[in-house]
Scaffold this active site. Structure first.
Site, PDB file in Angstrom:
ATOM      1  N   ASP A  23     -64.951  -0.350  88.991  1.00  0.00           N
ATOM      2  CA  ASP A  23     -64.088   0.634  89.633  1.00  0.00           C
ATOM      3  C   ASP A  23     -63.331  -0.036  90.775  1.00  0.00           C
ATOM      4  O   ASP A  23     -63.925  -0.396  91.792  1.00  0.00           O
ATOM      5  CB  ASP A  23     -64.981   1.780  90.157  1.00  0.00           C
ATOM      6  CG  ASP A  23     -64.201   2.773  90.998  1.00  0.00           C
ATOM      7  OD1 ASP A  23     -62.959   2.773  90.918  1.00  0.00           O
ATOM      8  OD2 ASP A  23     -64.858   3.553  91.724  1.00  0.00           O
ATOM      9  N   ASP A  68     -62.999   5.606  92.979  1.00  0.00           N
ATOM     10  CA  ASP A  68     -63.156   7.003  92.570  1.00  0.00           C
ATOM     11  C   ASP A  68     -64.400   7.222  91.710  1.00  0.00           C
ATOM     12  O   ASP A  68     -64.601   8.300  91.161  1.00  0.00           O
ATOM     13  CB  ASP A  68     -61.904   7.507  91.827  1.00  0.00           C
ATOM     14  CG  ASP A  68     -61.685   6.770  90.500  1.00  0.00           C
ATOM     15  OD1 ASP A  68     -62.470   5.849  90.181  1.00  0.00           O
ATOM     16  OD2 ASP A  68     -60.735   7.112  89.775  1.00  0.00           O
ATOM     17  N   ASP A  93     -61.107   2.459  65.111  1.00  0.00           N
ATOM     18  CA  ASP A  93     -62.214   3.406  65.255  1.00  0.00           C
ATOM     19  C   ASP A  93     -62.400   4.280  64.017  1.00  0.00           C
ATOM     20  O   ASP A  93     -61.442   4.890  63.529  1.00  0.00           O
ATOM     21  CB  ASP A  93     -61.892   4.299  66.460  1.00  0.00           C
ATOM     22  CG  ASP A  93     -63.022   5.229  66.797  1.00  0.00           C
ATOM     23  OD1 ASP A  93     -64.074   4.724  67.208  1.00  0.00           O
ATOM     24  OD2 ASP A  93     -62.854   6.456  66.649  1.00  0.00           O
ATOM     25  N   ASP A 124     -61.724   1.193  85.724  1.00  0.00           N
ATOM     26  CA  ASP A 124     -60.294   1.352  85.443  1.00  0.00           C
ATOM     27  C   ASP A 124     -59.681   0.015  85.010  1.00  0.00           C
ATOM     28  O   ASP A 124     -60.363  -1.021  85.008  1.00  0.00           O
ATOM     29  CB  ASP A 124     -59.578   1.910  86.680  1.00  0.00           C
ATOM     30  CG  ASP A 124     -60.054   1.243  87.960  1.00  0.00           C
ATOM     31  OD1 ASP A 124     -60.174   0.000  87.950  1.00  0.00           O
ATOM     32  OD2 ASP A 124     -60.328   1.940  88.954  1.00  0.00           O
ATOM     33  N   ASP A 183     -58.784  -0.463  71.218  1.00  0.00           N
ATOM     34  CA  ASP A 183     -59.333   0.513  70.291  1.00  0.00           C
ATOM     35  C   ASP A 183     -58.168   1.326  69.732  1.00  0.00           C
ATOM     36  O   ASP A 183     -57.356   1.855  70.494  1.00  0.00           O
ATOM     37  CB  ASP A 183     -60.278   1.454  71.059  1.00  0.00           C
ATOM     38  CG  ASP A 183     -61.638   1.551  70.425  1.00  0.00           C
ATOM     39  OD1 ASP A 183     -61.693   1.908  69.248  1.00  0.00           O
ATOM     40  OD2 ASP A 183     -62.631   1.293  71.130  1.00  0.00           O
ATOM     41  N   HIS A 217     -71.024   0.493  72.393  1.00  0.00           N
ATOM     42  CA  HIS A 217     -71.147   1.629  73.308  1.00  0.00           C
ATOM     43  C   HIS A 217     -71.817   2.848  72.674  1.00  0.00           C
ATOM     44  O   HIS A 217     -72.113   3.810  73.374  1.00  0.00           O
ATOM     45  CB  HIS A 217     -69.744   2.018  73.814  1.00  0.00           C
ATOM     46  CG  HIS A 217     -68.854   2.461  72.696  1.00  0.00           C
ATOM     47  ND1 HIS A 217     -68.324   1.575  71.783  1.00  0.00           N
ATOM     48  CD2 HIS A 217     -68.431   3.688  72.316  1.00  0.00           C
ATOM     49  CE1 HIS A 217     -67.608   2.239  70.891  1.00  0.00           C
ATOM     50  NE2 HIS A 217     -67.655   3.529  71.193  1.00  0.00           N
ATOM     51  N   ASP A 218     -72.019   2.841  71.377  1.00  0.00           N
ATOM     52  CA  ASP A 218     -72.676   3.975  70.710  1.00  0.00           C
ATOM     53  C   ASP A 218     -74.180   3.766  70.543  1.00  0.00           C
ATOM     54  O   ASP A 218     -74.850   4.619  69.955  1.00  0.00           O
ATOM     55  CB  ASP A 218     -72.064   4.187  69.314  1.00  0.00           C
ATOM     56  CG  ASP A 218     -70.617   4.635  69.376  1.00  0.00           C
ATOM     57  OD1 ASP A 218     -70.259   5.339  70.335  1.00  0.00           O
ATOM     58  OD2 ASP A 218     -69.847   4.275  68.464  1.00  0.00           O
ATOM     59  N   GLU A 263     -64.178  -0.151  62.044  1.00  0.00           N
ATOM     60  CA  GLU A 263     -65.549   0.341  62.193  1.00  0.00           C
ATOM     61  C   GLU A 263     -65.878   1.182  60.963  1.00  0.00           C
ATOM     62  O   GLU A 263     -65.318   2.254  60.775  1.00  0.00           O
ATOM     63  CB  GLU A 263     -65.662   1.198  63.461  1.00  0.00           C
ATOM     64  CG  GLU A 263     -67.064   1.684  63.702  1.00  0.00           C
ATOM     65  CD  GLU A 263     -67.126   3.004  64.431  1.00  0.00           C
ATOM     66  OE1 GLU A 263     -68.155   3.294  65.052  1.00  0.00           O
ATOM     67  OE2 GLU A 263     -66.145   3.793  64.380  1.00  0.00           O
TER      68      GLU A 263
END
Ligand code: GLC
Length: 565
Positions: free
Chosen positions: A21, A25, A204, A29, A98, A339-340, A261
Site C-alpha cells: 500500500d 489507505d 481467467d 495499489d 489478468d 490467490h484461490d 486457467e
C-alpha cells in the site's frame, strides 16, 4: 524480442490489493507494485502476473469488473499502469495481466443495458432464460445447475422477469461468447492492454466460455435439486472455436504469452486442445490438479488435524502433467498455489519446521520443469490465516460457505475448514517487516493480517542467508543464470522412485548431465539411500548419505550415461 521467452521464465504472481500500500489507505495499489519492483528484481524473477486492478464493486476481489479498459481509482491510474509496465521492462521483467473472460460485474454498463429489456441491443451479451414453476407452484431457476460459489447458477432479474446465468456470485453475470458482437468487444479489451505494452495474459476461468446452451437439467441430481455438474459449462468443444478466433484476431499479431486457467476437471487431452499447434488458441494452461494433492478442497474438515502431504498423489499428478506435457511438446506453468488456494507453506510445508520446509518448497518448485510461478508471500513462507472469528473471513466463496453451513456446523468447525482451505488464506496482506501492520501499510489493512509478521517477514529474511527468501533467490539464480540452467529449464523430467510414501525423488536430464532432487515431506528422519554426485543445493548445513532429515531437500548433480543407467 526473444520468441518463447516464457520457456525460461520465473514469474511472480502479485495479488495487488494485498501486496503493498503506497498511499496509506490500507489497500495495495499500482504504485505499491512500482515501488517494489526493485525488490522483485533482487529476488531474481523475470515476469509478473498482476491480478485484476480494473474498476470493480469488489464482490469477488476485483474479478467482478465494471470497466475492462480502465484502472480502479482506489488502485491508481492508467498512467501508473503504463509507468509500471515501462519500469518493469527496464528491469527485464515481463508483465502479464489478468484477462477476465467469463463474466462482468452486474454493475458493468453492458449488463445494466442488457437487463433493462428483452430487446435491448446488449441483451445477448449475457445468458438469459425464463424460470420454471416447481411442483409447489413456485417460480424457480431455469434448470438445476449449481454455481462454483454455492447456490444455483442463475439469478433472478425482476426487470424482465427472467434469470441470468452466473457460475460464480450473483453479482457476476456470465457473458455470452456464443454471440459474435460480444466476442469482438472482448477482443478489443485484449488489444487495449497489449497496445499499452503488456506481454501477455493469464486468462481467467476460460474453461467455462462454452456452455450447454440447451440449458437442459443435469442428470447428476433430480430436476428440483441442485446439481454441481461442471460438465455443463467446462472445457466444452465450442470454446476452442472462440479461442482460435481470438488468436487469429488478436494474439497472433503480438508476440505475447497466453495462459488459460482451466481449473479442475481438465485433463491432458483437454490441454492439448487448448495448446494445439494445428489450430492455435493459447500457449499454456493452468490446471489445478497439482495444487490440491491433499484433497483439502473436497473435504469439510471438521476437526483440526495435521495435514500430511500426500506424496504419492503429488508424484502421480506431477508425472501425469509434466511428463505428459513434455512428451506432447507443449509448454506449461508450474506453481504451488495462487490467490484461490491455501498457502503453500501450510499445505505442503509445516509451520513447526517453518524455515526448513519453506526452503524445501523452493528447491522442489524451482527444479521442476515448466514456466515457474511463485505466489507473493510464498518466498517468505507466509502461512494460512489464524483468524478466530467468522467475521474476519471476507472472501465471497468463504462467505457463501459460511451461509450454506452455519445451520449444520459450529462456528469453530466452519473456521477450521476455512483456515485450511478458504481463499482468504491467499489474500493475506504481504508481510514486509516486523513493524506495525507488517510494513504493508501505515493504516489498518483492509483485510486482517496474521500476527506472525513479527517473525515471518521479508526484511528479516533478506538479511539472513539461511532464510526461505534466500533459498528462493539462490534457486532462481541456479535455474536462470548458472552452468546448470539448461538442465533445469530444458531438461526432461522423470521420477526415480515411484513407490516411496514419504520421499519425492525426481530427475532432470539434459544431454549427458542430470540433476536429482530428493525431498522428504515428513517431520522426521527418513532413511533413504542417497545417490552419489555433487550436492548442488541443500536446506540443511550438514547432512548424511543414509537418509533425509525432517523436510530435507537435496539437489545432486552428476554425469549421466544412458548405457549405465
Ligand atoms: C478464477 C479466479 C478466481 C475468481 C474466478 C471468477 O478462478 O482465479 O479468483 O473468483 O475465476 O473470476
Amino acid at each position: 524480442m526473444q520468441k518463447d521467452w516464457w520457456k525460461t521464465s520465473v514469474a511472480y504472481q502479485i495479488y495487488i490489493r494485498s501486496f503493498y500500500d503506497s498511499d496509506g489507505d490500507g489497500m495495495g495499489d499500482l504504485r505499491g507494485i512500482i515501488e517494489k519492483l526493485d525488490y522483485l528484481k533482487t529476488l531474481g524473477i523475470n515476469a509478473i502476473w498482476i491480478t485484476p486492478f480494473y474498476p470493480s464493486p469488489l464482490d469477488d476481489n476485483g474479478y467482478d469488473i465494471s470497466d475492462f479498459m480502465a484502472v480502479d481509482p482506489s488502485l491508481g491510474t492508467l498512467e501508473e499502469a503504463k509507468e509500471l509496465i515501462e519500469k518493469a521492462h527496464s528491469l527485464g521483467i515481463k508483465v502479464l495481466l489478468d484477462y477476465v473472460m467469463n463474466q462482468t460485474s452486474d454493475e458493468h454498463p453492458w449488463f445494466i443495458e442488457s437487463k433493462s429489456s428483452v430487446d435491448n441491443p446488449k441483451r445477448s451479451y449475457y445468458l438469459w432464460a425464463p424460470g420454471r414453476v416447481n411442483p409447489a407452484g413456485e417460480r424457480v431457476e431455469p434448470n438445476n445447475w449449481g454455481a462454483f460459489f454455492g447456490g444455483p447458477a442463475w439469478n433472478y432479474s425482476p426487470e424482465t422477469d427472467q434469470y441470468y446465468m452466473k457460475i460464480f456470485s450473483d453479482k457476476m453475470p456470465d457473458i455470452n461468447w456464443d454471440y459474435e458482437p460480444l466476442r469482438k468487444e472482448m477482443a478489443q479489451v485484449a488489444r487495449f492492454w497489449l497496445d499499452l505494452g503488456v506481454d501477455g495474459f493469464r486468462m481467467d476461468a476460460i474453461a467455462h466460455l462454452g456452455r450447454d446452451l440447451s440449458f437442459k437439467n443435469s442428470k447428476l441430481a433430480g430436476p428440483w435439486e441442485l446439481a454441481y455438474d461442471w460438465s455443463k459449462f467446462s472445457n466444452r468443444d465450442v470454446l476452442y472455436d472462440y479461442l482460435h478466433e481470438l488468436h487469429k484476431d488478436v494474439f497472433q499479431h503480438y508476440n505475447v504469452l497466453t495462459i488459460g486457467e482451466v481449473g479442475g476437471g481438465a485433463k491432458l487431452p483437454d490441454a492439448l486442445k487448448y495448446v494445439n499447434k494445428e489450430r492455435p488458441a493459447i500457449d499454456m494452461v493452468f490446471n489445478f490438479d497439482t495444487v490440491w494433492c491433499n484433497g483439502l478442497e473436497n473435504r469439510t474438515i471438521l476437526k483440526p488435524e495435521k495435514i500430511k502431504v500426500n506424496v504419492a498423489e503429488l508424484r502421480k499428478r506431477l508425472v501425469y502433467w509434466l511428463k505428459g506435457s513434455i512428451e506432447a511438446g507443449i509448454a506449461f506453468p508450474m506453481y504451488w498455489t495462487n490467490h484461490d488456494h491455501p498457502r503453500a507453506l501450510s499445505q505442503y510445508g509445516d509451520i513447526n519446521f517453518h524455515q526448513v520446509s519453506g526452503r524445501l518448497l523452493a528447491m522442489v518448485l524451482l527444479s521442476l520443469p515448466g514456466m515457474i510461478f511463485i505466489y507473493n508471500g510464498e518466498e517468505i513462507g507466509m502461512t494460512n490465516v489464524d483468524y478466530q472469528s467468522l467475521e474476519d473471513f471476507k472472501d465471497a466463496s468463504s462467505r457463501n460457505f459460511i451461509r450454506d453451513h452455519k445451520h449444520k456446523y459450529t462456528s469453530e468447525q466452519i473456521m477450521t475448514h476455512l483456515r485450511y482451505a478458504g481463499r482468504d488464506n491467499g489474500h493475506l496482506p504481504f508481510q514486509w517487516s516486523n513493524t506495525k501492520y507488517g510494513g504493508f501499510s501505515t493504516s489498518e489493512p483492509y483485510l486482517k493480517m496474521n500476527d506472525n509478521y513479527q517473525w515471518i517477514n521479508a526484511e528479516d529474511q533478506m538479511n539472513d542467508q539461511q532464510s526461505i527468501w534466500s533459498m528462493y533467490r539462490e534457486m532462481i539464480q541456479l535455474r536462470l543464470e548458472s552452468d546448470y540452467s539448461s538442465i533445469l529449464t530444458q531438461g526432461n523430467f522423470d521420477v526415480l522412485d515411484h513407490q516411496h510414501p514419504d520421499v519425492f525423488v525426481f530427475v532432470r536430464r539434459y544431454e549427458n548431465h542430470e540433476i536429482i532432487t530428493l525431498a522428504n515431506f515428513r517431520d522426521h528422519y527418513v532413511q533413504y539411500p542417497i545417490m552419489s554426485g555433487k550436492v548442488l543445493q541443500s536446506n540443511y548445513e550438514t547432512y548424511d548419505h543414509k537418509g533425509l532429515q525432517p523436510y530435507e531437500g537435496r539437489l545432486i548433480w552428476r554425469e549421466y550415461d544412458e548405457k549405465n543407467s
